[in-house]
Design an enzyme around this catalytic site. Sequence first.
Site, PDB file in Angstrom:
ATOM      1  N   LYS A 139       3.454  12.381  -5.136  1.00  0.00           N
ATOM      2  CA  LYS A 139       3.444  13.291  -3.986  1.00  0.00           C
ATOM      3  C   LYS A 139       2.263  14.247  -4.067  1.00  0.00           C
ATOM      4  CE  LYS A 139       6.091  16.902  -1.643  1.00  0.00           C
ATOM      5  NZ  LYS A 139       7.421  17.544  -1.468  1.00  0.00           N
ATOM      6  N   HIS A 292       5.041 -32.446   4.777  1.00  0.00           N
ATOM      7  CA  HIS A 292       5.416 -31.412   5.741  1.00  0.00           C
ATOM      8  C   HIS A 292       6.866 -30.976   5.556  1.00  0.00           C
ATOM      9  CE1 HIS A 292       1.570 -31.641   7.640  1.00  0.00           C
ATOM     10  NE2 HIS A 292       1.728 -32.909   7.982  1.00  0.00           N
TER      11      HIS A 292
END
Length: 540
Positions: A139, A292
């Site tokens: 922070k 695929h």
Amino acid sequence: MGEVAIRRALISVSDKSGVVELASRLAKGGVELVSTGGTARALRDAGLDVSDVSDATGFPEMMDGRVKTLHPAIHGGLLAIRDDADHLAAMDAHDIKPIDLLICNLYPFEQTVARGAGREEIIENIDIGGPAMIRSASKNHGSVTIIADPADYPALLEELAENDGATTRAFRIRMAAKAFARTASYDAAIANWFAWGDAYANPLGPDALGATPFPETMPLAFRREAELRYGENPHQAAAIYTGQSVATRGIPQAVQLQGKELSYNNYNDADAALELVAEFAGGDPAVVIVKHANPCGVAQAPTLLGAWQEALACDAVSAFGGIVAVNRPLDGETAAAICEIFTEVVIAPGADDAARAAFAAKKNLRLLLVEDLPNPRRPGLQLKTIAGGLLVQSRDNGAVSPQDLKVVTKREPTPQELADCLFAWTVARHVKSNAIVFARDGATAGIGAGQMNRRDSARIAAIRAKEAAEAAGWPQPRTQGSAMASDAFLPFADGLEAAIAAGATAVIQPGGAMRDEEVITAADAAGIAMVFTGMRHFRH
């Protein structure tokens, strides 16, 4: 603030790799070192001058180390804004010294859960002081530098060397962002354990705790392993992420021995191949060929080479440029046979020297070695993003045994037909819906995937089988005398009629359609056997 000089550092780490070298470099640069417990001992053992956190707080570490850094002398030193007069006055009034650098990583909560530790040990590995300090320093990144990952030690030292013992604002912001991501993932791991792990191990039991597979809030935590060249298409960006604690190892954890980097499609297809071949773990040699994300050939045989030949025979056209997975270590003869066609990826639980030598001649082929095949019956969740939300479901880990099957026709399947039914059913659950699979003698004979109606899937599978027979010079397609599996019920007799026309003599399907009797009557009229599973396997 721009550059911030590092004069005082607090070091408190669980993972001590590299910390002695880092602290030594900091000390040589004139940085005052403050530390806690085991970290302080490790630094002193290395001959470094270190002051204890307890010297700053005036309190000893207590409660088995649970309380040591939760004190204004620590968090004031991390949170004070250096150019705020009121903050500086408060520091002077309470004798709080600034902390310019925090080196902190957390108790190994995820690793403790992953190795199956008991509940009390897991609880003790929930870090409290570490996340609090990391958040305070992050922070206040305008004034404080936070390093929460040992992998960033070299970057910190380089930053200090380039800026005469100071860090730049850009560096602090980057490290703060990474630190917040770490505490977020840490809290997510804890929340998920309470929701799914502890609820079922807790002596009170899941019912008393209101456990559910789908908690009200679902925190997700994944770590980026690599950015990929592109996504499904070149204009899409892509990356591969893994969970913070990996219970099941798969393609992301495989060892790649050779070949180009895996693409997004490679990962997707390779995962499909691995999941299917895992169905045959411990059984006869098995080979899966995927294209695929759909299998185009699957077979079991007495030898791995034989399984490869049978799998390839199902659809050699689609196998070109495909993904191959096997259920046992590869030998040289099988590897050489695989190399006879263009293959993108080969996945195996090992490969002998002859196999590795055969693949080495194919520089672009990716050879992936996995430690173990995943358990296809493992629990877990599957996630899919949609516009505006996230769909979540449990994994499709359901399975049927011969005892679960219900014979619904006048004729019962023969033992061979039953075996072919179960083999086809195993493959069908890994084929995109609508899925139809023909199988005979432990090998797929034809596969139809992803069609909008089941009849067309059956017809496509039959066409593939006919083309394979013509290419091989067989007198008839292998669908003659085969078993057909349908991943969901046959809503009309037309799908069954397509199977009969292809030569199937047995059918396995979930059942439960409004026209079941019509389908059963058609089967009886053709003299074929049919069994119901009572379970479907849609796969979209």
